[in-house]
Design a protein around this motif. Structure first.
Motif, PDB file in Angstrom:
ATOM      1  N   GLN A  57      50.434  30.383  36.307  1.00  0.00           N
ATOM      2  CA  GLN A  57      50.295  31.898  35.581  1.00  0.00           C
ATOM      3  C   GLN A  57      49.458  31.210  33.929  1.00  0.00           C
ATOM      4  O   GLN A  57      48.726  32.246  33.705  1.00  0.00           O
ATOM      5  CB  GLN A  57      52.042  31.976  34.615  1.00  0.00           C
ATOM      6  CG  GLN A  57      51.354  33.399  33.916  1.00  0.00           C
ATOM      7  CD  GLN A  57      53.163  34.077  33.554  1.00  0.00           C
ATOM      8  OE1 GLN A  57      53.703  33.289  33.841  1.00  0.00           O
ATOM      9  NE2 GLN A  57      52.783  34.646  32.616  1.00  0.00           N
ATOM     10  N   ALA A  58      48.643  30.281  33.995  1.00  0.00           N
ATOM     11  CA  ALA A  58      47.825  30.091  32.968  1.00  0.00           C
ATOM     12  C   ALA A  58      46.846  30.288  33.019  1.00  0.00           C
ATOM     13  O   ALA A  58      45.536  30.698  33.098  1.00  0.00           O
ATOM     14  CB  ALA A  58      48.108  28.226  32.366  1.00  0.00           C
TER      15      ALA A  58
ATOM     16  N   ARG B 116      45.240  32.113  35.986  1.00  0.00           N
ATOM     17  CA  ARG B 116      45.705  33.653  36.805  1.00  0.00           C
ATOM     18  C   ARG B 116      45.591  34.484  34.858  1.00  0.00           C
ATOM     19  O   ARG B 116      44.615  35.470  34.786  1.00  0.00           O
ATOM     20  CB  ARG B 116      46.762  34.220  36.647  1.00  0.00           C
ATOM     21  CG  ARG B 116      47.285  35.579  37.337  1.00  0.00           C
ATOM     22  CD  ARG B 116      47.366  36.273  36.386  1.00  0.00           C
ATOM     23  NE  ARG B 116      47.567  37.940  36.546  1.00  0.00           N
ATOM     24  CZ  ARG B 116      47.037  38.349  36.268  1.00  0.00           C
ATOM     25  NH1 ARG B 116      45.665  38.162  36.213  1.00  0.00           N
ATOM     26  NH2 ARG B 116      47.002  40.192  37.644  1.00  0.00           N
ATOM     27  N   GLU B 117      45.668  34.380  33.493  1.00  0.00           N
ATOM     28  CA  GLU B 117      45.853  35.405  32.255  1.00  0.00           C
ATOM     29  C   GLU B 117      44.022  34.442  31.949  1.00  0.00           C
ATOM     30  O   GLU B 117      43.602  35.598  31.437  1.00  0.00           O
ATOM     31  CB  GLU B 117      47.100  34.401  31.969  1.00  0.00           C
ATOM     32  CG  GLU B 117      48.148  34.950  31.466  1.00  0.00           C
ATOM     33  CD  GLU B 117      49.254  34.313  30.924  1.00  0.00           C
ATOM     34  OE1 GLU B 117      48.818  33.378  30.001  1.00  0.00           O
ATOM     35  OE2 GLU B 117      50.243  34.694  30.778  1.00  0.00           O
TER      36      GLU B 117
ATOM     37  N   SER C 191      41.735  36.846  34.298  1.00  0.00           N
ATOM     38  CA  SER C 191      41.596  38.319  33.701  1.00  0.00           C
ATOM     39  C   SER C 191      41.804  39.253  34.921  1.00  0.00           C
ATOM     40  O   SER C 191      42.577  39.443  35.409  1.00  0.00           O
ATOM     41  CB  SER C 191      40.380  39.015  32.236  1.00  0.00           C
ATOM     42  OG  SER C 191      40.787  39.780  32.041  1.00  0.00           O
ATOM     43  N   ASP C 192      40.885  40.225  34.948  1.00  0.00           N
ATOM     44  CA  ASP C 192      40.768  41.074  35.681  1.00  0.00           C
ATOM     45  C   ASP C 192      39.800  40.965  36.857  1.00  0.00           C
ATOM     46  O   ASP C 192      39.827  41.860  37.759  1.00  0.00           O
ATOM     47  CB  ASP C 192      40.829  42.237  35.338  1.00  0.00           C
ATOM     48  CG  ASP C 192      39.262  42.610  34.719  1.00  0.00           C
ATOM     49  OD1 ASP C 192      38.525  42.019  34.355  1.00  0.00           O
ATOM     50  OD2 ASP C 192      39.206  43.937  34.270  1.00  0.00           O
TER      51      ASP C 192
ATOM     52  N   ASP D  40      52.302  38.165  42.595  1.00  0.00           N
ATOM     53  CA  ASP D  40      53.015  36.954  42.672  1.00  0.00           C
ATOM     54  C   ASP D  40      53.794  36.677  43.498  1.00  0.00           C
ATOM     55  O   ASP D  40      54.781  37.837  44.422  1.00  0.00           O
ATOM     56  CB  ASP D  40      54.162  37.647  41.458  1.00  0.00           C
ATOM     57  CG  ASP D  40      54.513  37.294  40.160  1.00  0.00           C
ATOM     58  OD1 ASP D  40      55.092  35.909  40.976  1.00  0.00           O
ATOM     59  OD2 ASP D  40      55.084  37.895  39.849  1.00  0.00           O
TER      60      ASP D  40
END
Length: 611
Positions: A574-575, A577-578, A581-582, A588
């Motif tokens: 998740q780190a 992925r964040e 951004s886009d 998921d």
């Protein structure tokens, strides 16, 4: 930053070598003395422009013009001595202080005895006339005790009664008119005359030079040494009168020259015509007339104006200070060669300017030896620093070429920060682990040589992808690859570049499988990525160092790679992925429990955006 012992020792050896050179030079070898001589000559020429000769010394010059104008009356050189006699008779009427004949009268004129007799008559009179003598390297020695003291030949305490020397004397003149001294040219090892004899010694006798004998007669102070360093005057500042002009003017009924232009003056009669061979090499000129050199020596004594050179040994402390300052600067780890060079350049200008200024007070400072030693050390130390830096660059290239693209390595080395990046530090990175699936079954069905060739081909293609996206190859672990982004070069988009590389690695995998054909049907990979802080730097032993990343971020990336089997080829935390951004689309895949963590880790599968 403190300097390393190896760095300090390099420059210490250079320091000791130049200090030894300085000591040997001052002890008598004189290797560096030419720098002081030539540099001092340049300063003297500059200084002489503002140092005019005294106006009470006049040069009566037998120049080329005189030889031509008196051809009809005097014939070819040497002229009949009656010509000089006529000139003496006329000049004495102006009551000069002294007359110096810088001409040799060592042979009797057997064809014109009346001319010699007339000349001898004109030598008598109240105005002293000084004649030159010369010490010869060989010839018939003459007993010194038989020569008059008026020639500057004086017996000292314990003088040998039988002392004798070969001398060139004014034999054409009667001995009662012999007054003068030596005019031998004193030249240094480079054949340049910078000094003038005051006296020469022989078996307890002193043979004074012509200027020194004049000083004794007129009560001028004599330096204690046997020679003096000449303080040169501006070229052309001595009053020059052409011998031919004056001689012809004396024969006119209506004279054109001032009637008393020589009253109270010291008149020096000499030659400057090139064919008369009385030209010498001095700091002022390669063709300095002997008469003007003699005039300079006489003026120096009359005006108490000779130079006082500092002994070269007195500048050893200055040499030591300069060398120690340079050693201290070069020994610093953050030393700048350009700033040190500029400082030394400015210091050199100040030193030379100070030496030039000191000439106004008759002080000659041999400043060029310390400056030459300083510049020798500077260039030697700069060369050592360059070679050391080149060695460090080569080591950096060898080190980082194992992990980075050649272009990145080149930028690292050019920036000069490669050494800093080798230091271990905590940095935000994205770590990638890629492991081959189906490799075990493949290795069992193919010979070892084929397996090694296959792995090398595959790794070469995947490493090219990592390098293309600015990643750092950490290591190969069996059939797995570890890489990371964000070090050694800063990369604010390390997560995006890492995910982009992972997607291209999958594309490269599919192309590789198609080349393998049926053999690659079960050849697959799993790729795991995680972003976070990690300790990055050279880690290992003194025999083997690797540029690697360690820490929990690395461990979790490895664990995520283990979760890809049966889920997806690529999984990211998740780190990661964040941080992306886009930039990508993410699927998921929920929470997964990984070894070493109590709480589950949410994992995502990245894909390129389709719109």
């Amino acid at each position: 930053m403190s300097p390393s012992p190896a760095r300090t020792s390099r420059f210490s050896y250079a320091l000791f070598a130049l200090l030894l050179l300085a000591l040997l030079d001052i002890a008598g070898l004189g290797w560096l003395e030419s720098a002081d001589r030539l540099g001092g000559d340049l300063l003297l020429r500059l200084h002489a422009r503002h140092h005019p000769a005294p106006d009470n010394i006049v040069l009566l010059d037998i120049d080329q013009k005189s030889l031509e104008n008196l051809q009809a009356e005097a014939g070819a050189w040497p002229w009949p001595r009656a010509i000089h006699g006529e000139l003496l008779a006329a000049v004495r009427q102006q009551q000069p202080q002294a007359i110096v004949l810088d001409l040799l009268f060592n042979e009797v004129d057997r064809f014109r005895p009346d001319s010699d007799a007339f000349f001898n008559q004109q030598l008598a009179g109240p105005t002293p006339v000084y004649l030159p003598i010369a010490r010869l390297p060989d010839g018939q020695p003459l007993p010194l005790r038989q020569l008059p003291a008026t020639l500057g030949i004086v017996a000292g305490k314990g003088a040998a009664n039988d002392a004798a020397l070969p001398l060139l004397l004014p034999q054409a003149l009667e001995p009662q008119h012999w007054r003068g001294g030596l005019i031998n040219f004193l030249e240094d090892e480079d054949s340049i005359g910078r000094r003038y004899w005051l006296y020469q010694s022989q078996a307890g006798w002193r043979l004074y030079s012509l200027p020194a004998q004049m000083a004794r007669d007129f009560g001028w102070a004599l330096p204690a040494a046997d020679n003096m360093t000449l303080h040169w005057y501006r070229r052309g500042s001595f009053q020059h009168i052409s011998y031919g002009d004056l001689f012809q003017d004396l024969g006119r009924e209506q004279r054109q020259r001032p009637a008393n232009e020589l009253r109270g003056k010291i008149l020096i009669v000499g030659t400057s015509a090139p064919g008369l061979h009385d030209l010498r090499l001095t700091p002022m000129s390669a063709t300095h007339s002997g008469a003007e050199i003699l005039a300079t020596a006489i003026a120096n004594l009359q005006q108490a104006d000779s130079l006082q050179p500092l002994p070269r040994s007195s500048l050893l402390p200055l040499s030591l200070v300069l060398l120690l300052l340079l050693w201290q600067r070069f020994s610093q780890a953050d030393h700048s060669i350009s700033r040190t060079g500029l400082s030394l350049f400015l210091l050199s200008i100040a030193g030379v300017a100070g030496a030039l200024l000191a000439l106004r007070w008759q002080l000659q400072i041999p400043v060029f030896t310390p400056l030459l030693l300083a510049w020798l050390y500077f260039w030697l130390a700069a060369l050592l620093a360059y070679l050391a830096e080149r060695q460090r660059r080569e080591q950096a290239v060898q080190l980082f070429s194992r992990f980075l693209d050649a272009r990145v390595v080149d930028n690292l080395v050019r920036s000069g920060d490669a050494e800093q990046w080798q230091a271990s530090q905590s940095r935000p990175v994205t770590v990638l682990f890629s492991d081959i699936r189906g490799f075990t079954s493949l290795s069992e069905s193919a010979p070892p040589e084929q397996i090694v060739d296959l792995l090398n081909r595959y790794f070469s293609r995947q490493v090219a992808v990592i390098f293309r996206h600015g990643g750092t190859l950490d290591k190969f672990i069996g059939d797995a690859i570890m890489a990371f982004w964000g070090a050694p070069t800063d990369d604010a988009r390390h997560a995006i570049h890492a995910v982009d590389a992972a997607l291209d690695m999958v594309d490269e995998l599919m192309a590789f499988r198609s080349e393998l054909g049926q053999a690659g049907a079960h050849f697959d990979v799993g790729i795991g990525l995680h972003s976070g802080p990690a300790v990055v730097g050279l880690i290992g032993s003194s025999q083997r160092l690797d540029y690697t990343a360690i820490g929990d971020t690395v461990n979790l990336a490895s664990r995520i790679e283990g979760q890809t089997k049966g889920v997806a080829r690529i999984l990211v935390s998740q780190a990661t992925r964040e941080l992306c951004s886009d930039q990508f689309e993410f699927t998921d895949h929920g929470l997964h429990h990984v070894k070493g963590r109590e709480q589950g880790v949410r994992l995502f599968e990245p894909k390129r955006r389709t719109h």
